[in-house]
Design an enzyme around this catalytic site. Structure first.
Site, PDB file in Angstrom:
ATOM      1  CD  GLU A 154      -2.707   1.295   2.481  1.00 41.67           C
ATOM      2  OE1 GLU A 154      -3.642   2.073   2.523  1.00 41.67           O
ATOM      3  OE2 GLU A 154      -2.448   0.341   3.431  1.00 41.67           O
ATOM      4  CD  GLU A 236      -5.585   7.707   5.776  1.00 36.63           C
ATOM      5  OE1 GLU A 236      -5.769   6.301   5.631  1.00 36.63           O
ATOM      6  OE2 GLU A 236      -4.598   8.097   6.429  1.00 36.63           O
TER       7      GLU A 236
END
Length: 458
Positions: A154, A236
């Site tokens: 990721e 986020e």
């Protein structure tokens, strides 16, 4: 801290929701989405926008922009900054838990010819309060996965962060990429998480995917055999987040609003200092309207060239080669915006048949490799000379953090990061053309995909 995308461990639930049609997915509508896992496609399914409130039960709504983005219109989050964020409202191309866009050509293997041309751009707006990051999230898997949890790497690119938050793991370095300086962080939560945190906040980024993934591969955290499955851009939020907005987003083999001029073609590489396991390449520099940021060295033993290294210098020594083997090399240049030059003409290099002991050659084979270890077997030692060998010695550098836990059919010592392997009484004498072998097992830091290279035999 826990990583922002632990939500993917509830993938079975998300897949069920998708299967039941509980995602908001009208083809052309640009709605306000308040469902936790609601999503909608835009631009005839070129991109998908998702609310994705995976880490909290507090309210979050996004107003989708059909031209390519969204705005967070409500965000009542108050998560602890020592834990995970509330979610990841984002826009993406590719496949995310079987929710796939059209025309992205993803999944795509990182060694594929078209991978180097993939690029993306984003522009964002930030509110004056809240705790959040603004980040890309690029997913890689060992297989061309379209659903479920990716288990390769990721790759996160943080354009901005507000508040006392940090990526998963710890900082392992700094690097200059895409015209900026970035902190590099690494951690492993069942898959490798590599985060690039911009040293000075920015509201935009225009880059080629390989600009960052090449750095991931060079650090041993990713592999060219893995597949890029999705490219996502969003936020986020831990606390608040109302007003966060993606104003524009693009993904493909062109587009973007920044520097679009690639560097000139580098000179054809010349080879020197060719041994049985290495070769040094040098080439004439490229030019660029802004500036050349670095070079990629491409190698082939057949028809396909793959990147094996590079840097800012106009020379490179390729190690870990096999004796008596023919390789071809090309060079390409890249600038700070990630534009890639045409590839240079190729040079052909044939390694020597071995050194010492009348022509001793060594060929290692990786039998198996896992998250924090590997087995190299067989390591074949061959007498390529015309006279008998009376004992042989193999040396190779051991990557940092690696430890040999067992070796068979040979003895070994380790000094200063160099492993020296010596024959035993029963396998030290080799007639011309004869071979023997040994093997070993080693551990390595979790997530590091490197295995030793640069073997020499005497």
């Amino acid at each position: 801290m826990r990583h922002a995308h632990i939500h993917l461990t509830i993938g079975a639930l998300l897949a069920l929701l998708a299967g039941l049609g509980l995602f908001a997915t009208p083809a052309q509508a640009a709605p306000v989405i308040c469902e936790k896992y609601g999503s909608t496609s835009i631009q005839s399914n070129r991109y998908i926008v998702q609310n994705n409130v995976w880490g909290a039960d507090t309210a979050q709504c996004i107003d989708v922009n059909q031209s390519g983005g969204f705005t967070v219109t409500q965000s009542a989050h108050n998560n602890s900054t020592s834990g995970a964020p509330a979610g990841y409202p984002s826009i993406f191309a590719g496949c995310h838990y079987a929710n796939c866009t059209t025309g992205s050509n993803l999944p795509m293997q990182a060694s594929a010819p078209g991978f180097a041309a993939l690029r993306s751009s984003v522009t964002m707006s930030y509110p004056g309060s809240g705790t959040y990051n603004a980040s890309y999230d690029l997913w890689f898997d060992p297989t061309p996965r379209t659903d479920g949890q990716n288990t390769g790497a990721e790759l996160m690119i943080w354009l901005n962060r507000q508040g006392s938050i940090q990526p998963i793991g710890s900082q392992v370095g700094t690097v200059n990429l895409a015209g900026a300086t970035w902190q590099v962080w690494f951690g492993n939560i069942g898959w490798n998480v590599i985060s690039y945190v911009r040293s000075s906040p920015s509201t935009s980024l225009d880059f080629t995917i390989d600009t960052f993934y090449s750095d991931v591969v060079s650090r041993g955290y990713g592999q060219r055999s893995w597949y890029l499955t999705s490219v996502q851009a969003g936020f986020e939020p831990w606390i608040g987040g109302t007003g966060l907005a993606v104003n524009s987003f693009s993904f493909g083999t062109g587009g973007g609003t920044g520097d679009q001029t690639p560097p000139s073609t580098p000179g054809t590489p010349a080879a020197s200092n060719v041994t049985s396991s290495s070769a040094t390449l040098t080439w004439a520099a490229s030019t660029d309207n802004v500036g050349v940021a670095g070079y990629d060295v491409l190698r082939a033993t057949g028809d396909s060239f793959t990147r094996v290294g590079g840097g800012t210098a106009t020379s490179y020594t390729d190690t870990g080669l096999s004796p008596s083997t023919t390789y071809r090399y090309r060079i390409r240049a890249r600038d700070a915006a990630g534009n890639l030059s045409p590839e240079s003409a190729a040079v052909t290099v044939t390694t020597q048949p071995g050194t010492g002991g009348g022509g001793c050659a060594v060929t290692p084979t990786t039998q198996t490799s896992w998250n924090n270890g590997y087995v190299i077997q067989p390591v074949t030692v061959t007498n390529r000379g015309t006279s008998a060998l009376n004992g042989w010695t193999v040396t190779f550098p051991l990557p940092s953090g690696h430890t040999i836990t067992g070796i068979w059919n040979a003895s070994h010592t380790v000094s200063g990061g160099t492993v020296t392997v010596r024959s035993l009484a029963h396998n030290g004498s080799l007639a011309p053309g004869a071979s023997t072998s040994f093997g070993y097992q080693a551990t390595r830091p979790a997530g590091n995909t490197q295995v030793p290279s640069g073997y020499t035999c005497a």
